[in-house]
Design a protein around this motif. Structure first.
Motif, PDB file in Angstrom:
ATOM      1  N   TYR A  11       0.805  -1.516   0.408  1.00 29.86           N
ATOM      2  CA  TYR A  11       0.084  -0.098   0.039  1.00 29.86           C
ATOM      3  C   TYR A  11       0.743   0.830  -0.015  1.00 29.86           C
ATOM      4  O   TYR A  11       1.700   1.688   0.619  1.00 29.86           O
ATOM      5  CB  TYR A  11      -0.855  -0.747   0.880  1.00 29.86           C
ATOM      6  CG  TYR A  11      -1.657  -1.051   1.171  1.00 29.86           C
ATOM      7  CD1 TYR A  11      -3.064  -1.358   0.659  1.00 29.86           C
ATOM      8  CD2 TYR A  11      -1.616  -2.688   2.559  1.00 29.86           C
ATOM      9  CE1 TYR A  11      -3.452  -2.663   0.553  1.00 29.86           C
ATOM     10  CE2 TYR A  11      -1.886  -3.370   2.572  1.00 29.86           C
ATOM     11  CZ  TYR A  11      -3.273  -3.355   2.085  1.00 29.86           C
ATOM     12  OH  TYR A  11      -3.286  -5.052   1.773  1.00 29.86           O
ATOM     13  N   GLY A  12       0.955   1.985  -1.304  1.00 30.72           N
ATOM     14  CA  GLY A  12       1.343   3.523  -0.876  1.00 30.72           C
ATOM     15  C   GLY A  12       3.357   3.035  -1.657  1.00 30.72           C
ATOM     16  O   GLY A  12       3.595   1.910  -2.123  1.00 30.72           O
ATOM     17  N   GLU A  13       4.002   3.194  -0.164  1.00 31.30           N
ATOM     18  CA  GLU A  13       5.643   2.876  -0.356  1.00 31.30           C
ATOM     19  C   GLU A  13       5.706   2.070   0.058  1.00 31.30           C
ATOM     20  O   GLU A  13       6.322   1.492   0.362  1.00 31.30           O
ATOM     21  CB  GLU A  13       6.062   4.460   0.576  1.00 31.30           C
ATOM     22  CG  GLU A  13       6.177   5.581  -0.257  1.00 31.30           C
ATOM     23  CD  GLU A  13       6.421   5.903  -1.227  1.00 31.30           C
ATOM     24  OE1 GLU A  13       7.447   5.287  -1.669  1.00 31.30           O
ATOM     25  OE2 GLU A  13       5.876   6.089  -2.832  1.00 31.30           O
ATOM     26  N   LYS A  14       4.851   1.716   0.784  1.00 34.03           N
ATOM     27  CA  LYS A  14       5.414   0.273   2.083  1.00 34.03           C
ATOM     28  C   LYS A  14       4.679  -1.374   1.475  1.00 34.03           C
ATOM     29  O   LYS A  14       3.520  -0.961   1.060  1.00 34.03           O
ATOM     30  CB  LYS A  14       4.350   0.265   3.530  1.00 34.03           C
ATOM     31  CG  LYS A  14       4.620  -0.389   4.562  1.00 34.03           C
ATOM     32  CD  LYS A  14       3.683  -0.446   6.208  1.00 34.03           C
ATOM     33  CE  LYS A  14       3.693  -1.826   6.327  1.00 34.03           C
ATOM     34  NZ  LYS A  14       2.721  -2.194   6.690  1.00 34.03           N
ATOM     35  N   MET A  15       5.531  -1.977   1.312  1.00 39.92           N
ATOM     36  CA  MET A  15       5.611  -3.004   0.762  1.00 39.92           C
ATOM     37  C   MET A  15       4.674  -4.066   1.804  1.00 39.92           C
ATOM     38  O   MET A  15       6.554  -4.283   2.750  1.00 39.92           O
ATOM     39  CB  MET A  15       6.799  -3.438  -0.546  1.00 39.92           C
ATOM     40  CG  MET A  15       7.193  -2.891  -1.582  1.00 39.92           C
ATOM     41  SD  MET A  15       5.610  -2.762  -2.466  1.00 39.92           S
ATOM     42  CE  MET A  15       5.359  -0.827  -3.636  1.00 39.92           C
ATOM     43  N   VAL A  54       3.193  -4.492  -7.557  1.00 42.66           N
ATOM     44  CA  VAL A  54       4.212  -3.588  -8.335  1.00 42.66           C
ATOM     45  C   VAL A  54       5.548  -4.646  -8.658  1.00 42.66           C
ATOM     46  O   VAL A  54       5.721  -3.983  -9.938  1.00 42.66           O
ATOM     47  CB  VAL A  54       5.009  -3.157  -7.343  1.00 42.66           C
ATOM     48  CG1 VAL A  54       6.731  -2.274  -7.637  1.00 42.66           C
ATOM     49  CG2 VAL A  54       4.028  -2.123  -5.868  1.00 42.66           C
TER      50      VAL A  54
ATOM     51  N   ARG B 141      -3.173   8.728  -7.362  1.00 39.20           N
ATOM     52  CA  ARG B 141      -2.392   7.600  -8.734  1.00 39.20           C
ATOM     53  C   ARG B 141      -4.145   6.753  -8.886  1.00 39.20           C
ATOM     54  O   ARG B 141      -4.488   5.633  -8.239  1.00 39.20           O
ATOM     55  CB  ARG B 141      -2.040   6.413  -7.135  1.00 39.20           C
ATOM     56  CG  ARG B 141      -1.016   6.455  -7.621  1.00 39.20           C
ATOM     57  CD  ARG B 141      -0.508   6.042  -6.277  1.00 39.20           C
ATOM     58  NE  ARG B 141       1.111   6.250  -5.256  1.00 39.20           N
ATOM     59  CZ  ARG B 141       1.811   5.432  -4.875  1.00 39.20           C
ATOM     60  NH1 ARG B 141       1.863   4.089  -5.104  1.00 39.20           N
ATOM     61  NH2 ARG B 141       2.764   6.613  -4.500  1.00 39.20           N
TER      62      ARG B 141
END
Lengths: 267, 339
Positions: A11-15, A54, B141
């Motif tokens: 979610y967002g930057e956090k994998m 991603v 996004r």
């Protein structure tokens, strides 16, 4: 049926998931276990395309899921999630929402066929007598059965369940899981289920994947995965694993701190 | 709790709308009895009575139908999307933007150049000025963040009403008067063209919104559940949001701020008809149209020849009917009809 290859997503930057490989075969009863926050639900979300990869991909029946749209997915994959809506909606109306992916562009009302399917799935899940009751007035166990009925109304090939037995007493835990097992055996429904209870997972699943910190720690039959050393390492809790005398499946028992101290003194 | 059947509710709503229209056409200071109304209209002679009916009362009825329907429809759409029963068309600051646009138009005396269209056009531009930043600020996004829209909308609403107060504070008495009257809202509109535009947009949006009914039903379970049921939630949310904004924008820019219709009518219909948007959309549109026509009739007749702001009547009448229905529901031990 479901092939996850090198999947990294979050979610967002956090994998949350890092480079995961997982394969669920047709007709399998596949369980995902692991501590809170290990990424179980995210795997499920990746299979319904709510979380986009991603890197890596998810294949459904050999098709990369990024080439499928939401209604195509909904005709193949049904989800029974943890959320509980408290809506002034009858059980029949709720189950009929499962027919939504089959509606044509300018179709507003369900056809006879949709009604017949709704009645059939309510019969299969044993909630036909409740069809006129309101969702907000049903018990947790009945709500869970209604969710499964709605999932079945989608006529899916795969049923995804996210902790369907939390909040339920053992009567309803067994009722829900026995139902899912019957659907798996008789209707050839592929099941992918997230369970917190290791013993339920051991008892019902053909195959298990143990997740830890966004990776798959171990996958295989319950006897392999539910090894006491692996569990102690992943859950950071002392356990004893024995065999269920009837089913011959592994059974995991927690050792409390008090008992642990007593044993350490004794030895 | 059993909801009433559609075979009862739909005819009832239609009867209400038609009755409201008949009462509206037959009441007013000229005192033309209902029996004579039809003979006058069908004779079609250019008598003073004919022109009172066709040029004064009929446009108000059509505008009331269009705006009442549009606001109620926008209310149903927004409450369903946000899954929040307190959201109404004005929560998002669209009305505040329109009021700001209209106030600027009045103090700049733009209506001296374009007497008919300056006010509605600047009201509409003001509404757009609020909607577009609201939409793009909360788009990340290609995901539309609903809670963000709600909060930014409420804040924009505060900012624009503060700016309107600022304009009021620095404006002269006659301007003050026009601004306050505009903000209070009225169905008086001299231009047939504008009335027909609003009516057309309102009716077209009604039919368009109906094609979203199954998606909105799925969305009432939450966005994630709707996606599981095969709904492209992002696209649906964007289209619905723009439709609700358009409906609110055109209504507000032509009639000013007529409150409560978009909040109370959807609630009332939801109590009667349940959650299903296939019923809610139709019933809200018809009931809202009839409700506004009725309120406008009361507003212009109750202490004639003085005309009350229609928003006063919608608030008092709508609010009290709503509280009555809600309290009867509680007394009979039923659960509320909110989302």
């Amino acid at each position: 049926m479901i092939d996850i290859k090198g999947l990294t997503c979050g979610y967002g930057e956090k994998m949350v998931l890092r480079d995961i490989d997982l394969s669920v075969k047709k007709g399998q009863f596949f369980g995902i276990i692991g501590p809170n926050g290990s990424g179980k639900t995210t795997v499920l979300r990746a299979v319904t395309r709510l979380v986009k990869p991603v890197s890596g991909s998810v294949f459904l029946d050999g098709t990369d899921m990024k080439n499928l749209n939401f209604s195509e997915i909904a005709k193949k994959v049904a989800v029974v999630s943890q959320s509980m809506p408290l809506l002034a909606m009858t059980v029949r109306e709720f189950v009929l929402l499962g027919r939504t992916p089959y509606y044509n562009k300018l179709q507003f009302f369900e056809k006879e066929e949709d009604m017949a399917i709704a009645v059939k799935v309510m019969e299969m899940t044993g909630i036909l007598h409740l069809q006129g009751a309101l969702m907000s007035e049903m018990s947790a166990g009945e709500v869970q059965l209604a969710f499964i009925a709605r999932g079945l109304a989608q006529q899916p090939q795969i049923l995804l369940l996210d902790e369907p037995t939390s909040h339920l007493d053992i009567t309803h835990q067994a009722a829900v899981l026995d139902l899912v097992k019957r659907l798996n055996r008789h209707e050839k429904l592929t099941v992918m289920i997230i369970l917190h209870d290791l013993n339920l997972a051991s008892e019902y699943c053909d195959s298990l994947a143990l997740m830890d910190n966004g990776k798959i720690k171990k996958a295989g039959v319950p006897e392999e995965v539910l090894d006491y050393r692996t569990i102690e390492e992943v859950y950071k809790t002392v356990v004893v694993v024995r065999q269920n005398p009837l089913s011959m499946k592994p059974f995991v028992m927690i050792v409390s701190e008090e008992v642990k101290k007593k044993c350490e003194k004794g030895s | 709790m059993k909801h009433r059947k559609m075979t009862f509710l739909l005819p009832a709503a239609c009867v209400f709308l038609v009755a409201a229209a008949f009462v509206a056409i037959a009441s007013g200071s000229a005192g033309i009895p209902l029996r004579r109304v039809f003979t006058i209209i069908f004779e079609g002679k250019a008598t003073p009575e004919y022109s009172i009916l066709m040029d004064i009362r009929l446009p108000r009825i059509i505008l009331g139908f269009a705006v009442g329907g549009a606001l109620s429809l926008a209310g149903v759409i927004l409450q369903g999307m946000f899954r929040n029963p307190l959201v109404e068309p004005y929560t998002l600051g669209i009305s505040g933007g329109a009021a700001l646009g209209a106030s600027v138009c009045i103090i700049l005396k733009l209506h001296n150049f374009l007497p008919m269209t300056a006010l509605p056009v600047s009201g509409f531009l003001g509404a757009c000025l609020v909607i577009l930043p609201l939409y793009f600020l909360n788009m990340r996004r290609s995901v539309l963040h609903m809670q963000g829209i709600l909060l930014t909308g409420v804040m924009t609403s505060f900012i624009s009403s503060s700016l309107v107060v600022l304009i009021l504070a620095i404006s002269r008495t006659e301007e003050l008067h026009s601004i306050v009257f505009w903000i209070m809202g009225s169905l008086e509109e001299p231009s047939w063209v504008l009335i027909l535009i609003v009516a057309a947009v309102s009716v077209v949006c009604f039919f368009l919104s109906y094609s979203f009914a199954p998606s909105m039903n799925a969305l009432s379970l939450g966005e994630e559940e709707a996606a599981h049921l095969g709904i492209d939630t992002e696209r649906t949310k964007k289209q619905l949001f723009l439709m609700a904004s358009l409906l609110t924008g055109i209504s507000v820019s032509l009639t000013g701020i007529i409150g409560f219709v978009g909040l109370i009518v959807p609630h009332f219909v939801r109590i009667m008809a349940g959650y299903d948007h296939r019923r809610l959309l139709v019933l809200s549109f018809i009931t809202g149209a009839g409700f506004l026509i009725l309120c406008d009739t009361i507003a212009r007749t109750v202490i004639a020849p003085i005309e009350l702001p229609v928003g006063v009547i919608t608030g008092i009448l709508g609010g009290s009917v709503f509280i009555y229905v809600l309290s009867r529901r509680f007394m009979s031990g039923r659960s509320g009809g909110a989302l």
